[in-house]
Design a protein around this motif. Structure first.
Motif, PDB file in Angstrom:
ATOM      1  N   ASN A 169       0.932  -1.161  -0.051  1.00 36.14           N
ATOM      2  CA  ASN A 169       0.030  -0.004  -0.142  1.00 36.14           C
ATOM      3  C   ASN A 169       0.863   1.176  -0.063  1.00 36.14           C
ATOM      4  O   ASN A 169       0.616   2.244  -0.792  1.00 36.14           O
ATOM      5  CB  ASN A 169      -1.048   0.045   1.245  1.00 36.14           C
ATOM      6  N   VAL A 170       2.002   1.429   0.705  1.00 34.17           N
ATOM      7  CA  VAL A 170       2.846   2.444   0.665  1.00 34.17           C
ATOM      8  C   VAL A 170       3.518   2.390  -0.535  1.00 34.17           C
ATOM      9  O   VAL A 170       3.523   3.779  -1.208  1.00 34.17           O
ATOM     10  CB  VAL A 170       3.977   2.329   1.889  1.00 34.17           C
ATOM     11  N   ALA A 171       4.041   1.524  -1.271  1.00 34.37           N
ATOM     12  CA  ALA A 171       4.775   1.504  -2.449  1.00 34.37           C
ATOM     13  C   ALA A 171       3.615   2.221  -3.678  1.00 34.37           C
ATOM     14  O   ALA A 171       3.837   2.986  -4.376  1.00 34.37           O
ATOM     15  CB  ALA A 171       5.101   0.045  -2.940  1.00 34.37           C
ATOM     16  N   LYS A 172       2.449   1.700  -3.548  1.00 37.10           N
ATOM     17  CA  LYS A 172       1.173   2.175  -4.404  1.00 37.10           C
ATOM     18  C   LYS A 172       1.155   3.830  -4.081  1.00 37.10           C
ATOM     19  O   LYS A 172       1.070   4.588  -5.214  1.00 37.10           O
ATOM     20  CB  LYS A 172      -0.140   1.363  -4.131  1.00 37.10           C
ATOM     21  N   LYS A 173       1.237   4.357  -3.021  1.00 28.66           N
ATOM     22  CA  LYS A 173       1.044   5.734  -2.888  1.00 28.66           C
ATOM     23  C   LYS A 173       2.357   6.525  -3.369  1.00 28.66           C
ATOM     24  O   LYS A 173       2.272   7.507  -3.984  1.00 28.66           O
ATOM     25  CB  LYS A 173       0.896   6.327  -1.287  1.00 28.66           C
TER      26      LYS A 173
END
Length: 55
Positions: A19-23
């Motif tokens: 999720n952090v990578a997607k952001k």
């Protein structure tokens, strides 16, 4: 039982990092290599996330 709990924890942590990578990918200012380094994923995994987001 302890192993199962550890596996669940690891899966939850990985999902959080994804999720952090997607952001970070949405931001668009950080290289794929840096994202991979920051979230402990391979560059190929980050590249796949980017491709999936563009669909």
């Amino acid at each position: 039982m302890c192993r199962a709990m550890e596996d669940m924890r690891n899966q939850t942590l990985k999902e959080g990092m994804i999720n952090v990578a997607k952001k970070m990918l949405e931001d668009g200012t950080i290289t794929l290599e840096k994202i991979a380094e920051f979230v402990d994923l391979s560059v190929d995994e980050v590249r796949k996330l980017k491709t999936d987001q563009n669909m």
